[in-house]
Scaffold this active site. Structure first.
Site, short mmCIF file in Angstrom:
data_model
loop_
_atom_site.label_atom_id
_atom_site.label_comp_id
_atom_site.label_asym_id
_atom_site.label_seq_id
_atom_site.Cartn_x
_atom_site.Cartn_y
_atom_site.Cartn_z
N GLU A 55 0.82 -1.21 0.00
CA GLU A 55 0.00 0.00 0.00
C GLU A 55 0.86 1.26 0.00
OE1 GLU A 55 -2.10 -2.85 2.98
OE2 GLU A 55 -0.11 -2.62 2.07
N CYS A 89 -0.06 0.49 7.68
CA CYS A 89 -0.56 0.93 6.37
C CYS A 89 -1.93 1.59 6.49
CB CYS A 89 -0.64 -0.25 5.42
SG CYS A 89 0.98 -0.88 4.93
N THR A 206 15.87 -41.77 0.82
CA THR A 206 16.09 -40.92 -0.36
C THR A 206 17.52 -40.40 -0.39
OG1 THR A 206 13.75 -40.26 -0.40
CG2 THR A 206 15.32 -38.82 -1.52
N GLU A 292 9.44 -34.22 -0.32
CA GLU A 292 9.74 -34.86 -1.61
C GLU A 292 9.95 -36.38 -1.51
OE1 GLU A 292 12.03 -33.31 -4.72
OE2 GLU A 292 12.09 -31.28 -3.94
#
Length: 352
Positions: A55, A89, A206, A292
Site C-alpha cells: 500500500e 498501512c 532418499t 519430496e
C-alpha cells in the site's frame, strides 16, 4: 456481488503480489493498486520482509497527489494496523485522503485480525471486503495456515511411473542416483517450487539411494532449509545434502553423539514423528514444508492426515516392480500435461 471493475483491479493486485513468491517470509504476498476514474494511477507490491508494504509503495507511486481523495485503493489483504518493521498501512491510507478501499480478504494473524478495517471505517472510509476472497486466500495459503492452524503449510510431491511405482527395484538395478520419471522441464518446475518454500523434507532412504542436493540450482531463488527424517541417524556426512551448502537438520531417534554432520533434533519415539517435525519448524517461524519423499515419509504424513496439497507427476515410463507410490484423494486443483508426464495437484478436502 462485487462489481466487475473491482474484480478486475483485484486480479491486478494478485498479479503483482505473486511476483515476490518465496521472498516475503514471514510476511504475506501483497499487491496494491490505486485507481481513479477507471485508470490505474499507482501500484506496488511487497518485495521482502522489512521493506515497504504494498500500500505504501502504491501510494508513493502516485504522481498527481490531488487525485488520491477521489481514488479507490485495492489490496488483496487487509492493511496492517500495527507498528512492526514498517509503520501501519491503515494510518497511511487515512492520511493520504483515500476514502474507498477494496480488500481481498481479512488478515487473520493476531496482530491484525480485522483491526485494520475497523480503523479505516472509524476514520470514515468505505471498506469493501471479500472481493476474490478465495483467490486472495489461496496465494497466501502458507501465511493463513501458519497463523490459523499453528503449523506450516504442507506440500507433498512425488513422481510415479505409469504403473504406479516411485522407484525401480534397487535390488535388481544398483546405483546411487535417481531413477528419472519426469523430463528436464518438469525438474526445473520442481526447483521453482523449492524456491517458493521455506523448508524441504526427505527421508534417509532418499538420501542413500538418490543422493539429492535439495537446492534450487536450476532456478533463481533461495535454497530452503533442508530437513532429513532418519530414525537411526546413520547418514554419510559426505552426502550431497550436507556438502552442497545450506543448513540441514536431521530428525532422529538416535540420542548418541553423531559426528560428521551438523544439526540434529532428537525425536520422542512415543509421539508422531510428523507432528514433532511440524512443531519444531513452526516454533522456528517456518511457514511451509515441501516433502519430496521417500515413500515411508510421504505415507507417514498421509496417514497422519498432515498434508494440505499433493503435487503428483505420472510419467510414461513403466517400472514393472519397485516401490509403490502413495495414494491420496481430495479436490483436484489443476491438471497439466508435460512432454513426458502428467501433473495433478490435489488439495486436502479437510482444508475446505
Amino acid at each position: 456481488m462485487p462489481a466487475d471493475t473491482d474484480i478486475k483491479f483485484m486480479q491486478r493486485c494478485l498479479e503483482l503480489a505473486v511476483r515476490a513468491e518465496g521472498n516475503t517470509f514471514p510476511n504475506p504476498l501483497v499487491g496494491s493498486v490505486i485507481v481513479n476514474d477507471g485508470k490505474i494511477i499507482g501500484e506496488g507490491y511487497h518485495r521482502k520482509a522489512g521493506e515497504q508494504h504494498a500500500e505504501r509503495i502504491a501510494i508513493n507511486s502516485v504522481i498527481e497527489r490531488e487525485l488520491l481523495g477521489s481514488s479507490t485503493l485495492y489490496v488483496n489483504l487487509e492493511p496492517c494496523s500495527h507498528f512492526g518493521k514498517t509503520p501501519p498501512c491503515s494510518e497511511l491510507i487515512i492520511k493520504s485522503g483515500i476514502r474507498r478501499i477494496v480488500v481481498g480478504t481479512i488478515d487473520s494473524s493476531d496482530k491484525v485480525c480485522g483491526k485494520g478495517i475497523e480503523g479505516l471505517r472509524n476514520a470514515g472510509c468505505e471498506v469493501i471486503p471479500g472481493v476474490l476472497g478465495d483467490e486472495c486466500r489461496w496465494i497466501n495459503r502458507r501465511f493463513f495456515t501458519f497463523h490459523e492452524k499453528k503449523r506450516p503449510y504442507i506440500i507433498l510431491k512425488w513422481a510415479a511411473s505409469s504403473d504406479g511405482f516411485l522407484d525401480i527395484d534397487r535390488n535388481k538395478f544398483q546405483g546411487n542416483r535417481p531413477a528419472w520419471i519426469t523430463g528436464a522441464s518438469d525438474r526445473v518446475l520442481v526447483h521453482r517450487w523449492r524456491a517458493a518454500e521455506q523448508s524441504i523434507l526427505v527421508g534417509a532412504g532418499t538420501i542413500r539411494t538418490d543422493n539429492p542436493m535439495l537446492n534450487v540450482r536450476e532456478w533463481a531463488g533461495t535454497d530452503p532449509l533442508k530437513l532429513v527424517l532418519s530414525s537411526s541417524g546413520n547418514l554419510d556426512p559426505e552426502s550431497a545434502v550436507f556438502t552442497a551448502g545450506g543448513k540441514v537438520i536431521v530428525f532422529t531417534h538416535n540420542k548418541e553423539d553423531i559426528t560428521g554432520y551438523p544439526g540434529k533434533f532428537i525425536l520422542d519415539p512415543g509421539r508422531s514423528s510428523a507432528g514433532q517435525v511440524l512443531s519444531h519448524i513452526y516454533d522456528s517461524g517456518i511457514q511451509s514444508i515441501f516433502i519430496e519423499g521417500g515413500a515411508r515419509v510421504l505415507n507417514h504424513f498421509i496417514t497422519e492426515n498432515l498434508w494440505d496439497e499433493a503435487r503428483i507427476f505420472t510419467g510414461k515410463i513403466i517400472f514393472g516392480s519397485g516401490i509403490k507410490a502413495p495414494v491420496v484423494t481430495g479436490i483436484i486443483k489443476s491438471e497439466t500435461d508435460y512432454s513426458g508426464s502428467h501433473l495433478k495437484i490435489i488439495i486436502n478436502p479437510d482444508d475446505h
